[in-house]
Enzyme design. Structure first.
Site, mmCIF file in Angstrom:
data_model
loop_
_atom_site.group_PDB
_atom_site.id
_atom_site.type_symbol
_atom_site.label_atom_id
_atom_site.label_comp_id
_atom_site.label_asym_id
_atom_site.label_seq_id
_atom_site.Cartn_x
_atom_site.Cartn_y
_atom_site.Cartn_z
ATOM 1 N N GLU A 85 0.776 -1.185 0.069
ATOM 2 C CA GLU A 85 0.133 0.027 -0.095
ATOM 3 C C GLU A 85 0.894 1.294 -0.049
ATOM 4 O OE1 GLU A 85 -3.914 0.257 1.640
ATOM 5 O OE2 GLU A 85 -3.068 1.117 3.298
ATOM 6 N N ASN A 88 -9.960 -7.050 8.270
ATOM 7 C CA ASN A 88 -9.260 -5.933 8.563
ATOM 8 C C ASN A 88 -9.119 -6.075 10.116
ATOM 9 O OD1 ASN A 88 -8.002 -3.435 8.989
ATOM 10 N ND2 ASN A 88 -9.482 -2.203 7.921
ATOM 11 N N GLU A 122 -5.772 -7.948 6.439
ATOM 12 C CA GLU A 122 -5.013 -6.491 6.326
ATOM 13 C C GLU A 122 -4.820 -5.906 7.596
ATOM 14 O OE1 GLU A 122 -8.963 -6.300 3.456
ATOM 15 O OE2 GLU A 122 -8.570 -4.395 4.673
ATOM 16 N N SER A 123 -3.775 -5.224 7.477
ATOM 17 C CA SER A 123 -3.460 -4.315 8.762
ATOM 18 C C SER A 123 -2.588 -5.289 9.701
ATOM 19 C CB SER A 123 -4.355 -3.488 9.254
ATOM 20 O OG SER A 123 -4.922 -2.646 8.133
ATOM 21 N N LYS A 143 -8.019 2.145 -2.818
ATOM 22 C CA LYS A 143 -8.544 2.009 -1.421
ATOM 23 C C LYS A 143 -9.225 3.355 -1.049
ATOM 24 C CE LYS A 143 -7.661 0.023 2.462
ATOM 25 N NZ LYS A 143 -6.337 0.241 3.253
ATOM 26 N N GLU A 154 -14.457 -5.891 2.663
ATOM 27 C CA GLU A 154 -13.613 -5.993 4.291
ATOM 28 C C GLU A 154 -14.724 -6.134 5.255
ATOM 29 O OE1 GLU A 154 -10.429 -2.865 4.692
ATOM 30 O OE2 GLU A 154 -11.734 -2.055 6.310
ATOM 31 N N LYS A 169 0.531 4.941 1.170
ATOM 32 C CA LYS A 169 -0.263 5.583 2.055
ATOM 33 C C LYS A 169 0.665 6.767 2.847
ATOM 34 C CE LYS A 169 -1.616 3.605 5.934
ATOM 35 N NZ LYS A 169 -2.477 2.598 6.811
#
Length: 263
Positions: free
Chosen positions: A55, A187, A217-218, A117, A166, A57
């Site tokens: 990603e 997530n 995710e994350s 995103k 998500e 960001k």
């Protein structure tokens, strides 16, 4: 009102303004609108790729500025060269410092799937994603009803786009699954207070139907975590902050991938 509520409220204003400035016909006439999107699944499962969705960001509501010194083209091409399966590009401006041009620049520089995103609440945003060169769109169960998810997913699939749903918990998962999804992402970040817990992915792994690719995710910062997630059945791993917080995100992903494939 939590941060997610504020983001959605602002997003409604943004979409209304965008519709006034750029018509659907203009979006449909855009350079990328008629291109055939890359297959998310093909790249995610390819032997010469890593499953990493890397990603770009610049900032976030929880961390503030993460990295505003690097360019989209430099970082995303480095990600792709390091065998990322896909790229994730933030296009939300007010809360994440992203922009339409970030996605356009990433598309111009890369031949791998790109996820737009953002906080998708309107079919217009899906047309934007297609016009800007995205291959994948994100639908966040926490801000959409089951009917909205089904409608937006159907619109995206009609345009040839890949759809990533998500979720944050089992309730969201159970009420949100529909046929027009390609992947379900868990997530590990709570969007209400932005705390993270990787256990969320392990708790939901067996609840995701085998028809869909599984994405975590994350909260992924160690290669050992990816290995455990693979054992739990996950195919993809969205990582942004871990790379972006460094001075050289391209070097960070190269070192990460080198460690990942060495064991």
């Amino acid at each position: 009102m939590n941060i997610l509520d504020k983001i959605v409220l602002r997003k409604k204003e943004e979409v209304a303004l965008a519709k006034q400035h750029v018509s659907v016909k203009q979006l449909e006439a855009a350079q990328h609108f008629n291109r055939s999107p890359y297959s998310f699944k093909e790249f995610l499962l390819a032997d010469d790729r890593t499953g990493i969705i890397a990603e770009f960001k610049r900032q976030s509501p929880s961390k503030g500025v993460i990295n505003d010194k690097v360019t989209v083209a430099d970082v995303t091409t480095a990600y792709a060269s390091a065998r990322a399966s896909a790229l994730s590009v933030l296009t939300d401006t007010d809360f994440f410092g992203g922009h339409q041009r970030d996605l356009l620049e990433a598309r111009a520089a890369n031949k791998v799937p790109i996820l737009r995103k953002d906080f998708m609440i309107d079919e217009y945003q899906i047309l934007e994603a297609k016009a800007w060169g995205a291959d994948i769109i994100l639908l966040i169960a926490a801000i959409l009803t089951p009917q909205e998810i089904a409608t937006l997913a159907g619109t995206a699939k009609g345009l040839g786009l890949n759809v990533l749903l998500e979720v944050h918990n089992q309730e969201e998962l159970e009420r949100s699954i529909c046929t027009d999804l390609d992947a379900i992402g868990v997530n590990n970040r709570n969007l209400a207070d932005f705390t993270v817990n990787i256990q969320t992915s392990f708790d939901l792994a067996d609840q995701i139907p085998a028809d869909f690719m599984k994405i975590s995710e994350s909260a992924i910062s160690e290669t050992s975590t990816i290995k455990l997630l693979k054992q739990a059945g996950f195919n993809g791993f969205l990582i942004g902050e871990n790379f972006m917080k460094t001075e050289d995100p391209g070097l960070a992903i190269r070192e990460f991938v080198s460690e990942l494939i060495s064991v």
